[in-house]
Scaffold this motif. Structure first.
Motif, PDB file in Angstrom:
ATOM      1  N   LEU A  13      22.856  -1.994 -90.002  1.00 14.91           N
ATOM      2  CA  LEU A  13      21.550  -2.060 -89.340  1.00 14.91           C
ATOM      3  C   LEU A  13      20.469  -1.558 -90.286  1.00 14.91           C
ATOM      4  O   LEU A  13      20.700  -0.661 -91.097  1.00 14.91           O
ATOM      5  CB  LEU A  13      21.524  -1.202 -88.073  1.00 14.91           C
ATOM      6  CG  LEU A  13      22.407  -1.622 -86.911  1.00 14.91           C
ATOM      7  CD1 LEU A  13      22.214  -0.665 -85.745  1.00 14.91           C
ATOM      8  CD2 LEU A  13      22.150  -3.052 -86.493  1.00 14.91           C
ATOM      9  N   THR A  14      19.288  -2.127 -90.158  1.00 10.24           N
ATOM     10  CA  THR A  14      18.140  -1.622 -90.911  1.00 10.24           C
ATOM     11  C   THR A  14      17.674  -0.316 -90.258  1.00 10.24           C
ATOM     12  O   THR A  14      18.036  -0.024 -89.112  1.00 10.24           O
ATOM     13  CB  THR A  14      17.000  -2.649 -90.907  1.00 10.24           C
ATOM     14  OG1 THR A  14      16.604  -2.896 -89.558  1.00 10.24           O
ATOM     15  CG2 THR A  14      17.410  -3.945 -91.595  1.00 10.24           C
ATOM     16  N   ALA A  17      16.112  -0.812 -86.776  1.00 14.06           N
ATOM     17  CA  ALA A  17      17.107  -1.161 -85.762  1.00 14.06           C
ATOM     18  C   ALA A  17      17.936   0.058 -85.390  1.00 14.06           C
ATOM     19  O   ALA A  17      18.246   0.273 -84.216  1.00 14.06           O
ATOM     20  CB  ALA A  17      17.997  -2.285 -86.277  1.00 14.06           C
ATOM     21  N   CYS A  44      19.726  -4.940 -81.654  1.00 13.39           N
ATOM     22  CA  CYS A  44      19.601  -4.243 -82.934  1.00 13.39           C
ATOM     23  C   CYS A  44      19.942  -5.158 -84.109  1.00 13.39           C
ATOM     24  O   CYS A  44      19.315  -5.076 -85.167  1.00 13.39           O
ATOM     25  CB  CYS A  44      20.474  -2.991 -82.933  1.00 13.39           C
ATOM     26  SG  CYS A  44      19.824  -1.729 -81.804  1.00 13.39           S
ATOM     27  N   ARG A  45      20.897  -6.037 -83.917  1.00 13.76           N
ATOM     28  CA  ARG A  45      21.209  -7.006 -84.983  1.00 13.76           C
ATOM     29  C   ARG A  45      20.040  -7.974 -85.188  1.00 13.76           C
ATOM     30  O   ARG A  45      19.740  -8.366 -86.313  1.00 13.76           O
ATOM     31  CB  ARG A  45      22.491  -7.747 -84.663  1.00 13.76           C
ATOM     32  CG  ARG A  45      23.710  -6.857 -84.839  1.00 13.76           C
ATOM     33  CD  ARG A  45      24.994  -7.575 -84.607  1.00 13.76           C
ATOM     34  NE  ARG A  45      26.110  -6.688 -84.911  1.00 13.76           N
ATOM     35  CZ  ARG A  45      27.283  -6.754 -84.321  1.00 13.76           C
ATOM     36  NH1 ARG A  45      27.531  -7.679 -83.417  1.00 13.76           N
ATOM     37  NH2 ARG A  45      28.235  -5.904 -84.644  1.00 13.76           N
ATOM     38  N   SER A  48      17.373  -6.203 -87.106  1.00  7.23           N
ATOM     39  CA  SER A  48      17.755  -6.163 -88.522  1.00  7.23           C
ATOM     40  C   SER A  48      17.521  -7.514 -89.193  1.00  7.23           C
ATOM     41  O   SER A  48      17.043  -7.573 -90.332  1.00  7.23           O
ATOM     42  CB  SER A  48      19.224  -5.753 -88.665  1.00  7.23           C
ATOM     43  OG  SER A  48      19.403  -4.406 -88.288  1.00  7.23           O
ATOM     44  N   ASP A  51      13.845  -7.801 -89.783  1.00  9.72           N
ATOM     45  CA  ASP A  51      13.449  -6.917 -90.884  1.00  9.72           C
ATOM     46  C   ASP A  51      13.807  -7.529 -92.233  1.00  9.72           C
ATOM     47  O   ASP A  51      13.003  -7.517 -93.175  1.00  9.72           O
ATOM     48  CB  ASP A  51      14.135  -5.553 -90.761  1.00  9.72           C
ATOM     49  CG  ASP A  51      13.598  -4.714 -89.616  1.00  9.72           C
ATOM     50  OD1 ASP A  51      12.511  -5.022 -89.093  1.00  9.72           O
ATOM     51  OD2 ASP A  51      14.290  -3.733 -89.248  1.00  9.72           O
ATOM     52  N   ARG A  52      14.999  -8.085 -92.325  1.00 10.86           N
ATOM     53  CA  ARG A  52      15.431  -8.682 -93.594  1.00 10.86           C
ATOM     54  C   ARG A  52      14.636  -9.944 -93.925  1.00 10.86           C
ATOM     55  O   ARG A  52      14.338 -10.210 -95.096  1.00 10.86           O
ATOM     56  CB  ARG A  52      16.922  -8.952 -93.552  1.00 10.86           C
ATOM     57  CG  ARG A  52      17.716  -7.657 -93.602  1.00 10.86           C
ATOM     58  CD  ARG A  52      19.214  -7.872 -93.705  1.00 10.86           C
ATOM     59  NE  ARG A  52      19.851  -6.574 -93.711  1.00 10.86           N
ATOM     60  CZ  ARG A  52      20.450  -6.028 -92.654  1.00 10.86           C
ATOM     61  NH1 ARG A  52      20.532  -6.687 -91.516  1.00 10.86           N
ATOM     62  NH2 ARG A  52      20.984  -4.827 -92.737  1.00 10.86           N
TER      63      ARG A  52
END
Length: 117
Positions: A13-14, A17, A44-45, A48, A51-52
């Protein structure tokens, strides 16, 4: 029936997240059903993933289209859709607009790219 095993975050996770995961678990972990836990993990995935995607975009918000025209980076839409889907998954956990948790989770979702500046 509630989820009674130790609640560990999924891997990879980032930071944003992970913050959402830890906030929700600290508030609702003892009342979380397996279905709610699965929705939290999915949310949360998705955070992430968004975010990516935003990390990959960097400053390249506008890119060259196939005819040489300037177009919005396609990853912008992917990040937006991932965040919108994460919000829907968080609603399954019971985080709805108007609650304190929703405010924190919403701030984490919406403000992630601005904190990277």
């Amino acid at each position: 029936m509630t989820y009674s095993a130790p609640i560990e975050p999924p891997g990879n996770l980032t930071p944003d997240a992970l913050d959402v995961f830890e906030d929700v678990v600290s508030e609702r972990g003892d009342k979380m059903t397996p279905e709610a836990f699965a929705a939290l993990v999915q949310a949360c995935r998705l955070i992430s993933l968004a975010d990516r995607a935003e990390d990959a975009i960097g400053d390249a918000w506008i890119i060259q289209g196939y005819r040489g025209q300037p177009v919005a980076n396609p990853l912008l839409g992917e990040a937006r859709m991932a965040r919108a889907s994460a919000v829907q998954a968080l609603k399954v956990v019971g985080i709805v607009p108007g609650s304190t948790s929703a405010s924190r989770a919403g701030a984490a979702l919406a403000g992630a790219r601005w904190r990277r500046s």
